[in-house]
Design an enzyme around this catalytic site. Structure first.
Site, PDB file in Angstrom:
ATOM      1  N   SER A  61       0.834  -1.186   0.000  1.00  0.00           N
ATOM      2  CA  SER A  61       0.000   0.000   0.000  1.00  0.00           C
ATOM      3  C   SER A  61       0.877   1.246   0.000  1.00  0.00           C
ATOM      4  O   SER A  61       1.878   1.314   0.712  1.00  0.00           O
ATOM      5  CB  SER A  61      -0.863  -0.036   1.269  1.00  0.00           C
ATOM      6  OG  SER A  61      -1.642   1.116   1.332  1.00  0.00           O
ATOM      7  N   SER A 106       4.529   3.959   3.050  1.00  0.00           N
ATOM      8  CA  SER A 106       4.081   2.751   2.366  1.00  0.00           C
ATOM      9  C   SER A 106       4.140   1.591   3.353  1.00  0.00           C
ATOM     10  O   SER A 106       4.695   1.726   4.455  1.00  0.00           O
ATOM     11  CB  SER A 106       5.004   2.494   1.178  1.00  0.00           C
ATOM     12  OG  SER A 106       4.594   1.368   0.442  1.00  0.00           O
ATOM     13  N   LYS A 107       3.565   0.477   3.025  1.00  0.00           N
ATOM     14  CA  LYS A 107       3.686  -0.724   3.861  1.00  0.00           C
ATOM     15  C   LYS A 107       3.268  -1.925   3.035  1.00  0.00           C
ATOM     16  O   LYS A 107       2.461  -1.792   2.113  1.00  0.00           O
ATOM     17  CB  LYS A 107       2.766  -0.607   5.081  1.00  0.00           C
ATOM     18  CG  LYS A 107       3.164  -1.517   6.212  1.00  0.00           C
ATOM     19  CD  LYS A 107       4.302  -0.936   7.022  1.00  0.00           C
ATOM     20  CE  LYS A 107       4.756  -1.848   8.124  1.00  0.00           C
ATOM     21  NZ  LYS A 107       5.644  -1.143   9.058  1.00  0.00           N
ATOM     22  N   GLY A 108       3.822  -3.073   3.374  1.00  0.00           N
ATOM     23  CA  GLY A 108       3.457  -4.292   2.649  1.00  0.00           C
ATOM     24  C   GLY A 108       3.212  -5.424   3.607  1.00  0.00           C
ATOM     25  O   GLY A 108       3.613  -5.370   4.781  1.00  0.00           O
TER      26      GLY A 108
END
Ligand code: NAD
Length: 476
Positions: A61, A106-108
């Site tokens: 994201s 962001s992050k995953g």
């Protein structure tokens, strides 16, 4: 149990954001632009394992691209979902702004329990996930740079870096596509300990602010303070280890998946960590009482509570029973928005996640800069610094001889002063400076306005102002 409804993690972050912007004067529309998550990519991919194809679901994201690359960890956990990844991406935007790392958020995440797979299987899964992200520029040194988070570490980052390099053979900056790599694969000294070290520096800075300590009803130093930590993983272990070994804090409680350890006289953090490695849990550790329902230890008397495992552990269910006067959010989102309200009403002081665990992204920033400059920190200056210090020492030695017994150098002054700083020392110094400066900007906002009643709101305001300034400068 409360009958108030608990918001989701993302709603919690939005509520905290809304509380801050209500006190700000943002132009119409900009507030919404900053709050929303720009894009979330969902991928489902198959990997052939143990004779059959297994399908995995992953997310990346991107919350805000006001600065690029965007930055944020990749989490491996069975509960990973879009709401969580978006909440964590938003937190990354505010975190990066607060500690002045030049990144968007962001992050995953990958829905997987890494403990169910062999190392070789995890490598294949990670490489495949990295391939899916890299081919859409969701891993890229200039656009999106992941890092470790829960369930991932140096090993996974090395696989990701290598996968990206194989797909981009002429990219001279390929190593900067991910941070948190091991030292022999382009990593930086001090990255593994960075988030826990940052928690230690944050607490040290808090204890340099007597007014803030007074609000929590605390006095004196970290020495002797009773600390309960939840999660003895990367962040919790390093924070607890440094606080006990270097600052004299007493770790009275350690909460893990399989229960908690409690000992008012203090627990040896390294011994527990070694025990976990050998026994896959804290159960059976000899020098503390084992509490099967570990979460109740969050409610024990202590001076400082450090949730360092997962989100939502302090909720409407238990907030009223939390006794710690000071909570430092080493994990992301450990306190729900509802619990936050209850704790604030009780007067509990909360050092918020967007600041407290920013040590990781700070040192990731240093690693990214190191990768782009293709040289380790200190390589040019170290010996020159030592040579200049030698000049001073030579002069002092001359004085020493001249003055005889009247004056003499402190015994270890020479060794300490002569040694030029290596990469680890420089990284720690940069991290310490970052944590102090960010604390001061947050604390100043907290004290300068009557309507800013807690450190989280103060941190959000400082961060949102910076993101807004960046959008304004671009003309959006
Ligand atoms: P990790 O996987 O290394 O450690 C997590 C620990 O929590 C493990 O020891 C695990 O056994 C324990 N745990 C899991 N479920 C638990 C439960 N229900 N009760 C008690 N303990 C439990 O993860 P980490 O990297 O230390 O991350 C922890 C938190 O810190 C996460 O919220 C993460 O987002 C945040 N964080 C991590 C970093 C980083 O650099 N690793 C940076 C910023 C924030």
């Amino acid at each position: 149990m409360s009958n108030r409804a608990e918001p989701s993690f993302r709603e919690s972050v939005d509520l905290m954001f809304n509380r801050a912007v209500a006190l700000m004067d943002l132009p119409p529309g900009l507030e919404e632009k900053i709050r929303v998550c720009n894009a979330t990519y969902t991928v489902r991919f198959g990997v052939r394992l143990r004779g059959q194809v297994h399908t995995f679901t992953g997310y990346r994201s991107v919350h805000s691209e006001h600065m690029e690359p965007v930055k944020g960890g990749i989490r491996y956990a069975p509960e990973v979902n879009q709401d969580e990844v978006e909440a964590l991406a938003a937190l990354m935007t505010y975190k990066c702004a607060l500690v002045e790392t030049p990144f968007g958020g962001s992050k995953g995440g990958l829905c997987i329990d890494p403990r169910q797979y062999e190392e070789e299987e995890l490598e294949r899964i990670t490489r495949r996930f990295a391939y899916e992200l890299a081919k859409r520029d969701l891993i890229h040194p200039a656009q999106n740079v992941p890092a470790p988070d829960m369930g991932t570490g140096e090993r996974e980052m090395a696989w990701i870096a290598d996968q990206y390099a194989r797909m981009n053979t002429t990219d001279i900056n390929a190593r900067a596509c991910v941070t948190g790599k091991p030292p022999n694969a382009g990593g930086i000294a001090g990255r593994v300990e960075a988030t826990g070290r940052g928690v230690q520096y944050a607490l040290r800075e808090f204890f340099r602010h007597p007014d803030d300590m007074k609000k929590a009803g605390l006095e004196g130093k970290l020495d002797g303070k009773r600390v309960i930590v939840q999660g003895l993983g990367n962040v919790g272990y390093h924070a607890a280890k440094f606080l006990s070994e270097e600052d004299g804090a007493l770790i009275t409680g350690i909460i893990e998946r399989d229960g908690a350890l409690f000992n008012p006289a203090g627990i040896n953090v390294q011994a527990v960590r070694d025990w976990i490695v050998r026994h896959d849990g804290v159960t059976g550790f000899p020098d503390a009482r084992h509490v099967a329902d570990g979460a109740v230890v969050l409610e024990e008397e202590c001076d400082i509570l450090i949730p360092a495992a997962l989100e939502g552990v302090i909720s409407l269910d238990n907030a009223a029973r939390i006794k710690a006067p000071l909570i430092i959010e080493a994990a992301n989102g450990p306190i729900t928005a509802g619990a936050d309200e209850i704790l604030r009403e009780k007067g509990t002081i909360i050092i918020p996640d967007l600041y407290a665990n920013a040590g990781g992204v700070t040192v990731s920033y240093f690693e990214w800069v190191k990768n782009l400059s293709h040289i380790r920190f200190g390589r040019l200056q170290r010996r020159q610094e030592e040579a200049r210090h030698q000049l001073v020492v030579d002069e002092l030695e001359r004085l020493d001889r001249y003055l005889g017994d009247a004056w003499t150098m402190t015994p270890d002054f020479k060794t300490k002063y002569l040694r030029g700083a290596d990469e680890l020392e420089l990284v720690r110094s940069g991290l310490d400076d970052t944590m102090r400066t960010a604390y001061q900007s947050m604390s100043e906002m907290w004290h300068s306005r009557d309507d800013v009643r807690d450190m989280r709101t103060a941190g959000f305001i400082v961060a949102i102002e910076r993101v807004a300034a960046s959008y304004r400068a671009k003309g959006i």
